[in-house]
Design a protein around this motif. Sequence first.
Motif, PDB file in Angstrom:
ATOM      1  N   LEU A 114      25.014  72.473  51.537  1.00  0.00           N
ATOM      2  CA  LEU A 114      24.099  71.584  52.248  1.00  0.00           C
ATOM      3  C   LEU A 114      24.469  71.451  53.719  1.00  0.00           C
ATOM      4  CD1 LEU A 114      23.531  68.798  49.562  1.00  0.00           C
ATOM      5  CD2 LEU A 114      22.282  70.937  49.925  1.00  0.00           C
ATOM      6  N   ASP A 115      25.766  71.537  54.021  1.00  0.00           N
ATOM      7  CA  ASP A 115      26.172  71.531  55.433  1.00  0.00           C
ATOM      8  C   ASP A 115      25.604  72.749  56.159  1.00  0.00           C
ATOM      9  OD1 ASP A 115      27.551  69.171  55.185  1.00  0.00           O
ATOM     10  OD2 ASP A 115      29.530  70.109  54.984  1.00  0.00           O
ATOM     11  N   ALA A 116      25.566  73.875  55.454  1.00  0.00           N
ATOM     12  CA  ALA A 116      25.068  75.113  56.061  1.00  0.00           C
ATOM     13  C   ALA A 116      23.550  75.115  56.177  1.00  0.00           C
ATOM     14  CB  ALA A 116      25.533  76.316  55.253  1.00  0.00           C
ATOM     15  N   ASP A 117      22.859  74.497  55.219  1.00  0.00           N
ATOM     16  CA  ASP A 117      21.393  74.516  55.238  1.00  0.00           C
ATOM     17  C   ASP A 117      20.860  73.398  54.332  1.00  0.00           C
ATOM     18  OD1 ASP A 117      18.710  75.035  55.302  1.00  0.00           O
ATOM     19  OD2 ASP A 117      18.857  77.141  54.711  1.00  0.00           O
ATOM     20  N   SER A 118      20.650  72.247  54.918  1.00  0.00           N
ATOM     21  CA  SER A 118      20.153  71.115  54.132  1.00  0.00           C
ATOM     22  C   SER A 118      18.633  71.134  53.984  1.00  0.00           C
ATOM     23  CB  SER A 118      20.574  69.792  54.784  1.00  0.00           C
ATOM     24  OG  SER A 118      19.961  69.647  56.062  1.00  0.00           O
ATOM     25  N   ASP A 147      24.856  84.293  50.075  1.00  0.00           N
ATOM     26  CA  ASP A 147      25.044  83.500  51.295  1.00  0.00           C
ATOM     27  C   ASP A 147      24.195  83.959  52.476  1.00  0.00           C
ATOM     28  OD1 ASP A 147      26.502  81.224  51.014  1.00  0.00           O
ATOM     29  OD2 ASP A 147      28.433  82.202  51.224  1.00  0.00           O
ATOM     30  N   THR A 148      22.931  84.099  52.207  1.00  0.00           N
ATOM     31  CA  THR A 148      22.004  84.418  53.290  1.00  0.00           C
ATOM     32  C   THR A 148      20.677  83.739  52.998  1.00  0.00           C
ATOM     33  OG1 THR A 148      21.049  86.230  54.582  1.00  0.00           O
ATOM     34  CG2 THR A 148      21.100  86.508  52.205  1.00  0.00           C
ATOM     35  N   THR A 149      19.848  83.586  54.000  1.00  0.00           N
ATOM     36  CA  THR A 149      18.538  82.978  53.816  1.00  0.00           C
ATOM     37  C   THR A 149      17.591  84.014  53.228  1.00  0.00           C
ATOM     38  OG1 THR A 149      18.907  81.478  55.676  1.00  0.00           O
ATOM     39  CG2 THR A 149      16.636  81.804  54.961  1.00  0.00           C
ATOM     40  N   LEU A 150      17.001  83.700  52.083  1.00  0.00           N
ATOM     41  CA  LEU A 150      16.168  84.655  51.363  1.00  0.00           C
ATOM     42  C   LEU A 150      14.702  84.251  51.460  1.00  0.00           C
ATOM     43  CD1 LEU A 150      18.354  84.874  48.143  1.00  0.00           C
ATOM     44  CD2 LEU A 150      18.405  86.395  50.118  1.00  0.00           C
ATOM     45  N   PRO A 151      13.822  85.161  51.865  1.00  0.00           N
ATOM     46  CA  PRO A 151      12.401  84.831  51.925  1.00  0.00           C
ATOM     47  C   PRO A 151      11.847  84.536  50.539  1.00  0.00           C
ATOM     48  CG  PRO A 151      12.746  87.183  52.275  1.00  0.00           C
ATOM     49  CD  PRO A 151      14.100  86.549  52.266  1.00  0.00           C
TER      50      PRO A 151
END
Length: 320
Positions: A114-118, A147-151
């Motif tokens: 959540l710290d990385a992407d809330s 650990d990456t943003t996935l579409p």
Amino acid sequence: MSLSPTASAPWLSVVMPVYCGERWIDVALQSIAAEEADGIEVLLLDGSPTSASLDLARSYSDRLRLRLFERPDLLTWQAKTNVGVALAEAKHVCWLHHDDKWMPGRVAAIRSWLDADSEAPLHLAPSVLIDKDGRELGVWRCPLPNDTTLPSTLVIERLLVQNFISAPAPVFRKDSWLACGGLDESLWYTADWDIWLRLAACGPVRYHDKVTTSFRVHGSSLTVTGSRDTGEFASQMQIVLDRHLPALSGPAKGVERAGRASINVNTALAAASAGDYSHLLPALAKVLGLGPAGLRRYLRDSRIWDRLMPRLRAKITGAF
């Protein structure tokens, strides 16, 4: 930790739908209490005919921020979960069924996610499968980059082939859940698959390849008992596949073929578990008929070995 009504608002809500959970609920609650649980609330909604589960839960009232609800009017885990999420005070929510448990480091891991992407509507992770006695059987992973943003489209394409998400692992935003309508209570088997797909459609998803939960496989689970009616079992999966296929465009045909083959395999395995092996060869033919590219997609996204081998191991050892 302080359990007073004036305690600061929690940063995480854990929803526990319970029905006759006295065999394992102590293990589930202990796994939360063993963590640094400050700022975490546990909403336990119990529909049991006796107070046995709630009595065990009350013994944790000095260690956990518990909110206990005796709700015999809520007949399914889906109904209990929907009510629990609506009552949750935190921005982020997860659920934990009474027969599953957290592993050491779960809270620290969620904090880092959540710290990385809330803002992500959905954070996913793998689980370890355990037998009825708590012995580890294998790891159930998601076929997603770590650990990456996935579409949304990537997650939906792979998830439509098979529900590869273990229920206790995800963390989701409450507002996203409410916006997409929560669990479809008419789906006794695939309500979780359906909600993960709807949450994935809300925005980019994060996957973290760290095991922080245990998912228990045992002969009295709803998945096992419900799958004995193979026609209804297949129908539950077909409803979800048909509902979410329109969200895809380019690769929809390949996803649909792999998804329908996966339903055939799942139904055949359920029938075989009940002693009917007649569906196995036709299901295998469906998978082989996908061709090389389709077969690769099926094997990657179905996580067939992750799901099947631990269950076989539990049955062989008598711990199912």
